[in-house]
Design an enzyme around this catalytic site. Sequence first.
Site, PDB file in Angstrom:
ATOM      1  N   HIS A  58       0.844  -1.201   0.000  1.00 53.18           N
ATOM      2  CA  HIS A  58       0.000   0.000   0.000  1.00 53.18           C
ATOM      3  C   HIS A  58       0.878   1.249   0.000  1.00 53.18           C
ATOM      4  O   HIS A  58       1.247   1.763   1.050  1.00 53.18           O
ATOM      5  CB  HIS A  58      -0.903  -0.008   1.235  1.00 53.18           C
ATOM      6  CG  HIS A  58      -1.986   1.023   1.205  1.00 53.18           C
ATOM      7  ND1 HIS A  58      -3.277   0.768   1.609  1.00 53.18           N
ATOM      8  CD2 HIS A  58      -1.989   2.324   0.820  1.00 53.18           C
ATOM      9  CE1 HIS A  58      -4.010   1.855   1.483  1.00 53.18           C
ATOM     10  NE2 HIS A  58      -3.237   2.819   0.998  1.00 53.18           N
ATOM     11  N   LEU A  66       2.694   6.323  -5.155  1.00 54.57           N
ATOM     12  CA  LEU A  66       3.863   6.811  -5.885  1.00 54.57           C
ATOM     13  C   LEU A  66       3.582   8.121  -6.618  1.00 54.57           C
ATOM     14  O   LEU A  66       4.506   8.752  -7.138  1.00 54.57           O
ATOM     15  CB  LEU A  66       4.361   5.753  -6.875  1.00 54.57           C
ATOM     16  CG  LEU A  66       4.913   4.468  -6.242  1.00 54.57           C
ATOM     17  CD1 LEU A  66       5.384   3.498  -7.317  1.00 54.57           C
ATOM     18  CD2 LEU A  66       6.040   4.768  -5.260  1.00 54.57           C
ATOM     19  N   ARG A  67       2.301   8.520  -6.678  1.00 52.67           N
ATOM     20  CA  ARG A  67       1.884   9.829  -7.218  1.00 52.67           C
ATOM     21  C   ARG A  67       2.198  10.005  -8.707  1.00 52.67           C
ATOM     22  O   ARG A  67       2.198  11.139  -9.201  1.00 52.67           O
ATOM     23  CB  ARG A  67       2.550  10.970  -6.433  1.00 52.67           C
ATOM     24  CG  ARG A  67       2.380  10.934  -4.932  1.00 52.67           C
ATOM     25  CD  ARG A  67       0.946  10.994  -4.502  1.00 52.67           C
ATOM     26  NE  ARG A  67       0.795  11.290  -3.074  1.00 52.67           N
ATOM     27  CZ  ARG A  67      -0.293  11.031  -2.379  1.00 52.67           C
ATOM     28  NH1 ARG A  67      -1.331  10.457  -2.970  1.00 52.67           N
ATOM     29  NH2 ARG A  67      -0.369  11.344  -1.099  1.00 52.67           N
ATOM     30  N   HIS A 115      -5.491  -0.309   5.954  1.00 53.07           N
ATOM     31  CA  HIS A 115      -5.122   0.588   7.064  1.00 53.07           C
ATOM     32  C   HIS A 115      -6.129   0.642   8.226  1.00 53.07           C
ATOM     33  O   HIS A 115      -6.679   1.697   8.550  1.00 53.07           O
ATOM     34  CB  HIS A 115      -4.841   2.000   6.554  1.00 53.07           C
ATOM     35  CG  HIS A 115      -5.821   2.581   5.581  1.00 53.07           C
ATOM     36  ND1 HIS A 115      -7.174   2.634   5.801  1.00 53.07           N
ATOM     37  CD2 HIS A 115      -5.621   3.155   4.369  1.00 53.07           C
ATOM     38  CE1 HIS A 115      -7.761   3.221   4.773  1.00 53.07           C
ATOM     39  NE2 HIS A 115      -6.839   3.542   3.891  1.00 53.07           N
ATOM     40  N   ASN A 134      -5.357   9.763   7.292  1.00 54.69           N
ATOM     41  CA  ASN A 134      -6.696   9.177   7.235  1.00 54.69           C
ATOM     42  C   ASN A 134      -6.581   7.678   6.984  1.00 54.69           C
ATOM     43  O   ASN A 134      -6.045   7.273   5.962  1.00 54.69           O
ATOM     44  CB  ASN A 134      -7.496   9.827   6.106  1.00 54.69           C
ATOM     45  CG  ASN A 134      -8.941   9.376   6.106  1.00 54.69           C
ATOM     46  OD1 ASN A 134      -9.487   9.031   7.148  1.00 54.69           O
ATOM     47  ND2 ASN A 134      -9.569   9.364   4.938  1.00 54.69           N
ATOM     48  N   ASP A 167       1.076   2.724   3.766  1.00 55.90           N
ATOM     49  CA  ASP A 167       0.218   3.805   3.263  1.00 55.90           C
ATOM     50  C   ASP A 167       1.063   5.053   3.008  1.00 55.90           C
ATOM     51  O   ASP A 167       0.664   6.174   3.314  1.00 55.90           O
ATOM     52  CB  ASP A 167      -0.932   4.103   4.230  1.00 55.90           C
ATOM     53  CG  ASP A 167      -2.031   4.964   3.599  1.00 55.90           C
ATOM     54  OD1 ASP A 167      -1.995   5.176   2.370  1.00 55.90           O
ATOM     55  OD2 ASP A 167      -2.920   5.432   4.334  1.00 55.90           O
ATOM     56  N   HIS A 190       3.449  14.270   0.423  1.00 57.85           N
ATOM     57  CA  HIS A 190       2.854  15.563   0.076  1.00 57.85           C
ATOM     58  C   HIS A 190       3.932  16.634   0.087  1.00 57.85           C
ATOM     59  O   HIS A 190       4.885  16.568   0.875  1.00 57.85           O
ATOM     60  CB  HIS A 190       1.762  15.959   1.078  1.00 57.85           C
ATOM     61  CG  HIS A 190       0.522  15.122   0.994  1.00 57.85           C
ATOM     62  ND1 HIS A 190      -0.239  15.028  -0.147  1.00 57.85           N
ATOM     63  CD2 HIS A 190      -0.095  14.336   1.921  1.00 57.85           C
ATOM     64  CE1 HIS A 190      -1.268  14.223   0.077  1.00 57.85           C
ATOM     65  NE2 HIS A 190      -1.195  13.787   1.316  1.00 57.85           N
TER      66      HIS A 190
END
EC number: 3.5.2.3
Length: 425
Positions: free
Chosen positions: A61, A64-65, A233, A279, A306, A310
């Site tokens: 999980h 990699l954007r 998660h 989250n 996860d 950012h």
Amino acid sequence: MNLLIKGGRVVDPSQNIDDTMDLLVEDGRIKEIGKGLKAPAGAEIIDAAGLLVTPGLIDMHVHLRDPGLEYKEDIVTGTRAAAAGGFTSVACMPNTKPVNDNKAITSYIVNKAAKEALVNVFPVGSITQGSKGESLAEMGELKESGCVAVSDDGRPVVNGELMRRALEYAKGMGIMVISHSEELALVGEGVMNEGFTATELGLKGIPWAAEDVAVARDVYLAEFTDSPLHIAHISTSGSVRIIRNAKARGVKVTCETAPHYFSLTDDAVRGYNTNAKMNPPLREAADVAAIKAGLADGTIDAIATDHAPHHLDEKDLEFNLALNGIVGLETSLPLSLQLVEEGVVDLKVLLEKMTCNPAKILGIDRGTLKVGAAADITVIDPDREWLVAAEKLASKSKNSPFIGRKMKGAAVYTVVGGKVVYKID
């Protein structure tokens, strides 16, 4: 390239091995495992005395954007962070831009990873078109083009009928559904766990019921359709209880938790630390204890990061406006080894949750040191102490609540397909 890893403590849960042994790699595959092995001419030799030698770690999980959000992370930097954390395989979530809901996006990821990634990259496609929760994506096409699972991760599939159909279709196609279980109406405008700390800080809370209600719905749908389901998660004691009971009934449900859910409580938000905003949110001490109990008794099958990078500009904001998520690939191993140190699980059980269990859930041929298997290997120094420093993280983003924390345990070599892709300084 030929490689001999000598004298390490080889721990492979898939074969129930825990012994001081050598490992010989030829042509990218495990050639032999045993004592006193001789290195072929020209082979690279790693002296693993005092170190752990394990199947390559698998993170099922990560974000990699790539494509579309490369200012946060991309396949190169994300897999570099994975290698530094000891991971030889990652499964990347579909909430890219555009969403990975079709063959073209999956093929882009597969092809770019083949050329540029340091570790194996297994794409996860979206359950619904655009992850909008309105109509199912073409799961057959996604699987054929390389997806190992489907998920709308980042958002739940709100429509219960649509989730039912997703489970039924995925079952027929032999692909795993990964659920982001969250009841959005209960989340509302909440930004952290509902409880004493949220009240003290004057922040709107997210009740544990927002997760538990959604987990219960998805478990019952899996039971009703007799379909496999993986829940991402989990963070609450209620989720652990629901899944434990479901497994006892024979429901085909598996689940994962992330290191931050057994390493931190919502106290980490004090000071309005946006790097502790994710989250699901960090929960209370009782939830941490329940997560550890779930890891110990086998309710929780896997540990996954996860990993959610950012940009600083998306985190350096007032708490209500900052985006959810933290980077985790480079801190997962030491945080997880702490479970062994505390006596929560033994090393073999921990490694199951980071190697063969994720491989089995995703249906990939990784997570083992069996002769003939791909030579994906992690060499670990469980006693190495180091400080988490933002400037030393390989990830493009630095949004970690563990910055400044002293860690114990690190990958010293990461080997993918017989090639050393990471060696610690």
